[in-house]
Scaffold this motif. Structure first.
Motif, PDB file in Angstrom:
ATOM      1  N   GLY A  50     -26.134  28.346   0.539  1.00  0.00           N
ATOM      2  CA  GLY A  50     -25.633  27.933  -0.773  1.00  0.00           C
ATOM      3  C   GLY A  50     -26.363  28.598  -1.926  1.00  0.00           C
ATOM      4  O   GLY A  50     -25.898  28.572  -3.062  1.00  0.00           O
ATOM      5  N   ARG A  51     -27.521  29.212  -1.652  1.00  0.00           N
ATOM      6  CA  ARG A  51     -28.235  29.966  -2.700  1.00  0.00           C
ATOM      7  C   ARG A  51     -27.604  31.340  -2.834  1.00  0.00           C
ATOM      8  O   ARG A  51     -27.206  31.955  -1.846  1.00  0.00           O
ATOM      9  CB  ARG A  51     -29.706  30.148  -2.340  1.00  0.00           C
ATOM     10  CG  ARG A  51     -30.520  28.894  -2.473  1.00  0.00           C
ATOM     11  CD  ARG A  51     -32.005  29.181  -2.269  1.00  0.00           C
ATOM     12  NE  ARG A  51     -32.506  30.002  -3.359  1.00  0.00           N
ATOM     13  CZ  ARG A  51     -33.493  30.884  -3.250  1.00  0.00           C
ATOM     14  NH1 ARG A  51     -34.100  31.085  -2.087  1.00  0.00           N
ATOM     15  NH2 ARG A  51     -33.905  31.576  -4.287  1.00  0.00           N
ATOM     16  N   TRP A  52     -27.548  31.833  -4.057  1.00  0.00           N
ATOM     17  CA  TRP A  52     -26.986  33.158  -4.289  1.00  0.00           C
ATOM     18  C   TRP A  52     -27.490  33.691  -5.623  1.00  0.00           C
ATOM     19  O   TRP A  52     -28.032  32.959  -6.445  1.00  0.00           O
ATOM     20  CB  TRP A  52     -25.458  33.119  -4.277  1.00  0.00           C
ATOM     21  CG  TRP A  52     -24.890  32.236  -5.359  1.00  0.00           C
ATOM     22  CD1 TRP A  52     -24.731  30.874  -5.318  1.00  0.00           C
ATOM     23  CD2 TRP A  52     -24.454  32.649  -6.648  1.00  0.00           C
ATOM     24  NE1 TRP A  52     -24.222  30.422  -6.502  1.00  0.00           N
ATOM     25  CE2 TRP A  52     -24.034  31.487  -7.340  1.00  0.00           C
ATOM     26  CE3 TRP A  52     -24.368  33.876  -7.295  1.00  0.00           C
ATOM     27  CZ2 TRP A  52     -23.534  31.536  -8.627  1.00  0.00           C
ATOM     28  CZ3 TRP A  52     -23.869  33.918  -8.591  1.00  0.00           C
ATOM     29  CH2 TRP A  52     -23.465  32.748  -9.233  1.00  0.00           C
ATOM     30  N   THR A  53     -27.286  34.985  -5.812  1.00  0.00           N
ATOM     31  CA  THR A  53     -27.556  35.609  -7.099  1.00  0.00           C
ATOM     32  C   THR A  53     -26.538  36.716  -7.321  1.00  0.00           C
ATOM     33  O   THR A  53     -25.963  37.249  -6.373  1.00  0.00           O
ATOM     34  CB  THR A  53     -29.009  36.141  -7.192  1.00  0.00           C
ATOM     35  OG1 THR A  53     -29.292  36.497  -8.550  1.00  0.00           O
ATOM     36  CG2 THR A  53     -29.228  37.338  -6.288  1.00  0.00           C
ATOM     37  N   GLU A  54     -26.322  37.035  -8.558  1.00  0.00           N
ATOM     38  CA  GLU A  54     -25.360  38.074  -8.941  1.00  0.00           C
ATOM     39  C   GLU A  54     -26.112  39.268  -9.509  1.00  0.00           C
ATOM     40  O   GLU A  54     -27.040  39.112 -10.301  1.00  0.00           O
ATOM     41  CB  GLU A  54     -24.404  37.507  -9.994  1.00  0.00           C
ATOM     42  CG  GLU A  54     -23.419  38.498 -10.546  1.00  0.00           C
ATOM     43  CD  GLU A  54     -22.543  37.896 -11.642  1.00  0.00           C
ATOM     44  OE1 GLU A  54     -21.807  38.669 -12.274  1.00  0.00           O
ATOM     45  OE2 GLU A  54     -22.613  36.670 -11.891  1.00  0.00           O
ATOM     46  N   ARG A  55     -25.702  40.470  -9.109  1.00  0.00           N
ATOM     47  CA  ARG A  55     -26.278  41.702  -9.622  1.00  0.00           C
ATOM     48  C   ARG A  55     -25.170  42.737  -9.838  1.00  0.00           C
ATOM     49  O   ARG A  55     -24.099  42.650  -9.240  1.00  0.00           O
ATOM     50  CB  ARG A  55     -27.328  42.282  -8.667  1.00  0.00           C
ATOM     51  CG  ARG A  55     -28.573  41.415  -8.489  1.00  0.00           C
ATOM     52  CD  ARG A  55     -29.374  41.344  -9.774  1.00  0.00           C
ATOM     53  NE  ARG A  55     -30.632  40.638  -9.646  1.00  0.00           N
ATOM     54  CZ  ARG A  55     -30.804  39.347  -9.859  1.00  0.00           C
ATOM     55  NH1 ARG A  55     -29.775  38.574 -10.171  1.00  0.00           N
ATOM     56  NH2 ARG A  55     -31.999  38.790  -9.765  1.00  0.00           N
ATOM     57  N   VAL A  56     -25.472  43.718 -10.679  1.00  0.00           N
ATOM     58  CA  VAL A  56     -24.553  44.827 -10.940  1.00  0.00           C
ATOM     59  C   VAL A  56     -25.185  46.098 -10.382  1.00  0.00           C
ATOM     60  O   VAL A  56     -26.393  46.313 -10.531  1.00  0.00           O
ATOM     61  CB  VAL A  56     -24.287  44.973 -12.459  1.00  0.00           C
ATOM     62  CG1 VAL A  56     -23.457  46.207 -12.750  1.00  0.00           C
ATOM     63  CG2 VAL A  56     -23.616  43.726 -12.994  1.00  0.00           C
ATOM     64  N   ILE A  57     -24.365  46.922  -9.744  1.00  0.00           N
ATOM     65  CA  ILE A  57     -24.854  48.191  -9.209  1.00  0.00           C
ATOM     66  C   ILE A  57     -25.031  49.174 -10.360  1.00  0.00           C
ATOM     67  O   ILE A  57     -24.105  49.444 -11.120  1.00  0.00           O
ATOM     68  CB  ILE A  57     -23.872  48.771  -8.167  1.00  0.00           C
ATOM     69  CG1 ILE A  57     -23.702  47.800  -7.002  1.00  0.00           C
ATOM     70  CG2 ILE A  57     -24.354  50.133  -7.680  1.00  0.00           C
ATOM     71  CD1 ILE A  57     -22.610  48.189  -6.006  1.00  0.00           C
ATOM     72  N   THR A  58     -26.257  49.695 -10.498  1.00  0.00           N
ATOM     73  CA  THR A  58     -26.586  50.601 -11.600  1.00  0.00           C
ATOM     74  C   THR A  58     -26.753  52.049 -11.144  1.00  0.00           C
ATOM     75  O   THR A  58     -26.735  52.966 -11.965  1.00  0.00           O
ATOM     76  CB  THR A  58     -27.883  50.157 -12.294  1.00  0.00           C
ATOM     77  OG1 THR A  58     -28.938  50.131 -11.323  1.00  0.00           O
ATOM     78  CG2 THR A  58     -27.717  48.782 -12.925  1.00  0.00           C
TER      79      THR A  58
END
Length: 77
Positions: A50-58
């Protein structure tokens, strides 16, 4: 820009969240592109926690990687 849901083990998720890990090495089976969003969902080896994080590919490179694999630079959106 695409969105990708990916599994990640707890120790790696923690390093992404605390900012010490700013990259992911993955098989490029999803045609990842700079600007895509990745949702890193914690997987404890048996189930999603249930843990998550959001990132953008740079940034993306396949330099010195196994065939079909890439390194993605990732940052907070």
């Amino acid at each position: 820009m695409a969105k990708h849901e990916l599994k990640i083990l707890p120790e790696y998720l923690e390093a992404v969240v605390d900012g010490s890990k700013t990259f992911e090495i993955r098989k490029n089976d999803r045609n990842f592109s700079v600007g895509d969003t990745v949702f890193l969902n914690e997987f404890d080896g048996e189930k999603m926690t249930g843990r998550w994080t959001e990132r953008v590919i740079t940034y993306i490179t396949d330099y010195e990687q196994k065939e079909g694999y890439i390194v993605m630079g990732i940052a907070r959106p």
